[in-house]
Structures are given as structure tokens and as C-alpha cells.
Enzyme design. Sequence first.
Site, PDB file in Angstrom:
ATOM      1  N   HIS A 136      90.162  30.698   0.192  1.00  0.00           N
ATOM      2  CA  HIS A 136      90.066  32.070   0.686  1.00  0.00           C
ATOM      3  C   HIS A 136      91.457  32.462   1.188  1.00  0.00           C
ATOM      4  O   HIS A 136      92.229  31.603   1.614  1.00  0.00           O
ATOM      5  CB  HIS A 136      89.060  32.052   1.840  1.00  0.00           C
ATOM      6  CG  HIS A 136      88.713  33.374   2.429  1.00  0.00           C
ATOM      7  ND1 HIS A 136      89.498  34.004   3.356  1.00  0.00           N
ATOM      8  CD2 HIS A 136      87.637  34.170   2.249  1.00  0.00           C
ATOM      9  CE1 HIS A 136      88.926  35.139   3.727  1.00  0.00           C
ATOM     10  NE2 HIS A 136      87.790  35.268   3.061  1.00  0.00           N
ATOM     11  N   CYS A 184      88.207  38.040  -1.332  1.00  0.00           N
ATOM     12  CA  CYS A 184      89.356  37.490  -0.584  1.00  0.00           C
ATOM     13  C   CYS A 184      89.814  36.165  -1.184  1.00  0.00           C
ATOM     14  O   CYS A 184      90.223  35.248  -0.455  1.00  0.00           O
ATOM     15  CB  CYS A 184      89.043  37.305   0.894  1.00  0.00           C
ATOM     16  SG  CYS A 184      88.787  38.861   1.739  1.00  0.00           S
TER      17      CYS A 184
HETATM   18  N1  PMP Z   1      87.141  31.011   4.579  1.00  0.00           N
HETATM   19  C1  PMP Z   1      86.110  31.245   3.780  1.00  0.00           C
HETATM   20  C2  PMP Z   1      85.771  30.232   2.721  1.00  0.00           C
HETATM   21  C3  PMP Z   1      85.350  32.407   3.932  1.00  0.00           C
HETATM   22  O1  PMP Z   1      84.324  32.641   3.122  1.00  0.00           O
HETATM   23  C4  PMP Z   1      85.691  33.321   4.949  1.00  0.00           C
HETATM   24  C5  PMP Z   1      84.903  34.610   5.153  1.00  0.00           C
HETATM   25  N2  PMP Z   1      84.699  35.334   3.984  1.00  0.00           N
HETATM   26  C6  PMP Z   1      86.773  33.035   5.766  1.00  0.00           C
HETATM   27  C7  PMP Z   1      87.480  31.861   5.568  1.00  0.00           C
HETATM   28  C8  PMP Z   1      87.215  33.946   6.868  1.00  0.00           C
HETATM   29  O2  PMP Z   1      86.243  34.032   7.844  1.00  0.00           O
HETATM   30  P1  PMP Z   1      86.339  35.131   9.004  1.00  0.00           P
HETATM   31  O3  PMP Z   1      86.547  36.448   8.314  1.00  0.00           O
HETATM   32  O4  PMP Z   1      85.040  35.038   9.699  1.00  0.00           O
HETATM   33  O5  PMP Z   1      87.484  34.752   9.852  1.00  0.00           O
END
Ligand code: PMP
Length: 404
Positions: free
Chosen positions: A121, A362
Site C-alpha cells: 500500500h 492506494c
Molecule cells: N496498509 C494497508 C495494506 C491498507 O489496506 C491500508 C488502508 N487501506 C493502510 C495501510 C493504511 O491504513 P490507514 O489509512 O488506516 O492508516
Amino acid sequence: MNPEALRADFPILDLMVNGQPLVYLDNAASSQMPQSVIDRLMRYHKSEHANIHRAVHYLSETATREFESAREKVRSFLNARESREIIFTRGTTEAINLTMHGYGRAFLKAGDEIILSALEHHSNIVPWQMLAHEKGVVLKVIPMDDSGELIQEEFYKLFNSNTKLLALTHVSNALGTVNPIKAMISHAHQYGVPVLIDGAQAAPHKALDVQDLDCDFYAFSSHKLCGPTGIGVLYGKAELLERMQPYQGGGDMILSVTFEKTDYNVIPYKFEAGTPAIAAAVGLGAAIDYLQEIGLENIERYEHELLDYATARIKELDRIRIVGTAREKAAVLSFEIEGVHPHDVGTILNDYGIAIRTGHHCAQPVMQRFKVPATARASFAFYNTKAEVDRLMEGIVKVQGIFQ
Ligand code: PMP
């Protein structure tokens, strides 16, 4: 486990959307909160709220006790050795940025190497890229094959004496791939390399044991775990956290301050500057209670069955490509409908009350690897049912009908 009965715990699942009962399949973005979590938040706000750690009055002591009790619940959820290894953050993103700052910026130098994976991500790429620009640290990427599995032989080849960190997702949010992190952590440790695991997509779906995994850091977010937004967790081994630099300066993270010098507080408070999201932490504690009552093993087993069912059903349809066919997946079905842009898929499904996510999730490098601008992604929770999967399939057939 009876998903139909558990659905009754989630008031939002009774919503009608565009005249149809809601089918909520965007759990990888945020899952929903059960009544027990909503009630817990309400009780905190009605009768327990004050600032923590700083006063001797009843309410402050109550709020402090509940906040610290939530930390203990997280410790138990992760099977961490000690609750001081649990740092509350705003979410996974902040947990990774904290590690970048406190560990990466403090200890890494030009020429040092960080290994990431092709499945990450953006929140487990961009902070390390910022460090690379700032310090001349080099990023290496574990490639994946056409099924969305990381290529282990290529992973082994990336290690050398400059390797200083492995930052790896447990489960891919874009494809659902479950990485064999225990073996990968063990491999990194043979080179003395610490490992940060991004557990945002694993924590809601699997029983976790950070001592058994032996990871050095583990990050996750409450809002994907049936808890509120605004709170997340960084687990770190105590001996590492103690050596690390604080992330932010301010109240609560200090022992003493003069204009000449500050002595920092002990862990975990050293990393928790300012007033935290107290209510959200208490809500996360209630979410953990709720999930542990169902049992993470039961959740994992049921969601596996549901994903298998959805995968089999979508394969019955023509002109569909599943993106991500790893042997081990968790709760995510990413797909393309031939000739239809994913945004149109999402918009039309919404007309039928079905919530999925469309876009790059993302994880733009994952999209680039599969040569797609975006995918449609259905992501499941234990409160989803086969009947809802059937509704999704009917919706997809309708989309295809419109674009024929
Ligand atoms: N890592 C992964 C694998 C995710 O799916 C996400 C959320 N989509 C995040 C990090 C980031 O999480 P947050 O937006 O809650 O900080």
C-alpha cells in the site's frame, strides 16, 4: 459461527440504499461497527470522559484506566509480551511513519538498503521513499508473479550486508494475497534485519501472535477491525522501541523539560505526544472484545469459505478477469469486467445498493504490474453472506447487460 445472527449486531447493515437493502462489500477500506462498540463509545462520552494521565480526579482516573485497559486488550489481541510494546497511533499510516522516523531516520544512513514488496500500500512505500530522498537510503522491491504472489527466490537475492530493514504487508489490500510472513521474517533475521509488518488487512481476518511471528514491528488500524476511525496501533519489540527516537515532541512524552534539555518518558508514552484519541482507543478495545468473542479462527474459516464461494461464482460469468489469484488469499476479490471501466461498475452496483470499491486502492504499483488503471474490489467481512455474494453476481450481470 452464524453470520445471519451476527448481522443483527450491526445496525448499519439494515440500511436501504437506492431502494435496496445495503450489500456492504467495502470492508477492506473500513468495516462497520457493532452495537456494542457504538454503545461503548456512547458510555465513554456520557460518563467517563476527561483527559488522561494528568489529574487525580475521578473522571481523569476513569478515562486513564479505560484507555490503558484498551492497550492491554490490544496486547492480548496480538499476544505481545508486554503492554508497553503497544503504541497508540492514528492508524497504520502513522504507525509506519513513526517507524520511519524513529528507526529509519535515526539509525539508517546513505547506502543502507530497505526491502519492500511489490504488493505494498502507498503508506508502506511513500514514508520509505521520503527517507530514501533525505538520506540516500536505497529501496529494493520483491517482485511478484502473475498470480500476485511474491517470488521468494527473488526475495532471498535482495539481501546483502547493507540490508537494514524489511517492510512488508501481511495481506495485500488490492489483491488479497496472504504473504508467508513467518518464513520471510525468519529469513530476514538470519541477516540480522528487523522486520516491519503492515497488518492493516490481516488484523481483521486472522488470529495474530507477534511473538510466534517474531516480527519486530506490527501495524494495524482500528477502523478495519470493527472499531472507530482515528486510532491504530504500532507494536514494537521493547528493546527496539527503547532505542528509537520519539516521533513527535510535546506533552505526555516527557519526564522533565527545561529550556536546555528534555528527558523523554518511558515507552510507550515516549511515542504518544499530546492528547490521544481516548474515546477511539476505548472503542477499539470494545471491538477487540467483540471479535475475540466470535473467535478470529472462526472468522478466518468462514471468510475463506465465502471468498471461495464468490470466486467460484464469478468464474461462472463470461468476460471477467480476476486480478490476483494467489493460492492463499484473505477476503478480497479484485476483478475487471471486459469493456467496462471499474468506476462504471462501482456506480451501477451502487444503484442496486451494493457497495464495492473501485480505483487503484492506494497500491498503484500493483495496478502497474497488472497493467490496469484500476480494479473493482469486493472485500468481505464475517457479517457478509452467500446471499449477498449472489446479489453482487446479479449486479455484475446487470452491468454487463448495460454495456453490451
Ligand atoms: N496498509 C494497508 C495494506 C491498507 O489496506 C491500508 C488502508 N487501506 C493502510 C495501510 C493504511 O491504513 P490507514 O489509512 O488506516 O492508516
